[in-house]
Design a protein around this motif. Structure first.
Motif: not given
Length: 118
Positions: A59-65, A77-84
């Motif tokens: 889930d998104k929140m645990n992955a971000i952490r 981190s932002i580039r990973l979730f938004d582009e990659i």
């Protein structure tokens, strides 16, 4: 004893090696590709592949952490979730690609280009 426990130590102390790997992960996420030695690229792939897998499945929140604990900058981190991650959505593995570039002139170390395999 360290029987059957192989690890690339790069002739560095434990803390220095961990920081070097975090720097490599952050640079790869920010720039999309980096040029480094073959051994460093293989260790880098061992750290980046599970990170991308967790970003795809958890889930998104645990992955971000999880990712923020392993990179130095929020931009990575932002580039990973938004582009990659959206580009790698349909893949089941093999998120990175290494291309041999030849040997370095100074010490004859094998150089590779590691990038994301979109």
């Amino acid at each position: 004893m360290r029987h059957r426990r192989k690890r690339a130590d790069f002739n560095r102390e434990n803390d220095h090696r961990k920081l070097m790997i975090r720097n490599l992960v952050t640079s790869l996420l920010l720039h999309g590709k980096i040029e480094t030695t073959a051994r460093r690229a293989s260790v880098l792939a061992q750290h980046v592949e599970p990170m991308i897998q967790k970003a795809l499945t958890k889930d998104k929140m645990n992955a971000i952490r999880y990712v923020n604990a392993r990179v130095f900058s929020k931009e990575a981190s932002i580039r990973l979730f938004d582009e990659i991650v959206p580009k790698l959505q349909g893949k089941n593995g093999g998120y990175t690609r290494t291309v041999k570039l030849g040997n370095r002139a100074g010490d004859n170390a094998s150089k590779v280009l590691i990038e994301f395999a979109y």
